[in-house]
Design an enzyme around this catalytic site. Structure first.
Site, PDB file in Angstrom:
ATOM      1  N   SER A 141       0.855  -1.179   0.000  1.00 47.77           N
ATOM      2  CA  SER A 141       0.000   0.000   0.000  1.00 47.77           C
ATOM      3  C   SER A 141       0.894   1.233   0.000  1.00 47.77           C
ATOM      4  O   SER A 141       2.033   1.189   0.489  1.00 47.77           O
ATOM      5  CB  SER A 141      -0.896   0.024   1.245  1.00 47.77           C
ATOM      6  OG  SER A 141      -1.518   1.287   1.411  1.00 47.77           O
ATOM      7  N   TYR A 155      -2.115  -0.898  10.256  1.00 46.96           N
ATOM      8  CA  TYR A 155      -2.243  -1.224   8.830  1.00 46.96           C
ATOM      9  C   TYR A 155      -1.009  -0.755   8.064  1.00 46.96           C
ATOM     10  O   TYR A 155      -0.423  -1.507   7.273  1.00 46.96           O
ATOM     11  CB  TYR A 155      -3.499  -0.577   8.257  1.00 46.96           C
ATOM     12  CG  TYR A 155      -3.685  -0.817   6.775  1.00 46.96           C
ATOM     13  CD1 TYR A 155      -4.243  -2.005   6.312  1.00 46.96           C
ATOM     14  CD2 TYR A 155      -3.288   0.144   5.842  1.00 46.96           C
ATOM     15  CE1 TYR A 155      -4.405  -2.228   4.957  1.00 46.96           C
ATOM     16  CE2 TYR A 155      -3.447  -0.084   4.482  1.00 46.96           C
ATOM     17  CZ  TYR A 155      -4.011  -1.262   4.048  1.00 46.96           C
ATOM     18  OH  TYR A 155      -4.156  -1.495   2.698  1.00 46.96           O
TER      19      TYR A 155
END
Length: 249
Positions: A141, A155
């Site tokens: 990401s 995350y």
């Protein structure tokens, strides 16, 4: 090189399902696994009806059941007659500010995105070594580029870990025979981003998946997608003062 036989984890929805549709349209054979088998079965029916010339194999897999990962990968490989590309995509976006008393949410994110990701990586490498080649794709990401305060702290850390593992592998296999790509999606519409407070440069699912599959097909060492604005944005994120990263949370 055309990678004809592709395995995708977390393929029942979001980017995983989107990638499956894109690769099916290219005539690739697919091995799709996820926890929600009802959605996998629906996706298989959709793809085989639309593209009758391809083979689609599906299997239930919770990537946190580590013993099942090599078993399911092997079964799917047998069905397709081998695997040319494995896309480590399964992940979750749970999270809470560190120290808020919600350890369970952050722990689940680290375990699913990073620890289970490592299990998938180890399994894929073993299979590719036996086969003599393969393309390992790690879905990280853009948030893996820098620590993010608030609910996305765990995350971001999990995706940074995946990026780091990919960089280590790229150095180890710089001469082949295994290709390793780390793909860093920005904000793309999906079930996961629907729960996100940030919509910074959000693109629709189709646009995002097109960019994602295009990058995978080029087999880069590392790529942020869509390239604009996320490739330059990732470079900026690395030098931003940490407090400003709150705008990405």
């Amino acid at each position: 090189m055309t990678r004809q036989k592709i395995l995708i984890t977390g393929a029942s929805s979001g980017l995983g399902a989107g990638m499956a549709r894109q690769f099916a349209a290219k005539g690739r054979d697919l091995a799709l696994c996820a926890r929600r088998t009802d959605r996998l079965d629906e996706l298989k029916d959709e793809l085989t009806q639309q593209y009758p010339g391809i083979t689609v194999a599906v299997a239930e897999l919770d990537v946190n059941d580590h013993e099942q990962v090599p078993k399911v990968f092997a079964e799917l490989s047998d069905t397709l007659g081998g695997l040319d590309r494995i896309i480590v995509n399964a992940g979750i976006g749970k999270g809470a500010p560190l120290g808020s008393g919600k350890l369970w949410a952050n722990k689940a994110t680290i375990e699913t995105n990073l620890v289970a990701g490592l299990v998938q990586i180890e399994t894929a490498l073993e299979m590719f070594k036996q086969a003599g080649s393969g393309h390992l794709v790690l879905i990280s990401s853009v948030l893996g580029a820098k620590g993010v305060p608030g609910v996305k702290a765990a995350y971001a850390a999990s995706k940074a870990g995946i990026r780091s593992l990919g960089e280590s592998l790229r150095a180890e296999y710089r001469s082949g025979p295994i290709k390793v790509s780390v793909i860093e999606p920005g904000y793309i519409e999906s079930e996961m981003t629907a729960k996100s407070a940030s919509t910074l440069f959000m693109v629709d699912n189709q646009t995002g998946v097109n960019a994602l599959v295009g990058a995978i097909e080029r087999e880069p060492g590392r790529a942020a997608v869509p390239w604009w604005p996320w490739a330059p944005m990732v470079q900026l994120m690395r030098v931003l003062p940490p407090p400003l990263m709150k705008y990405f949370a």
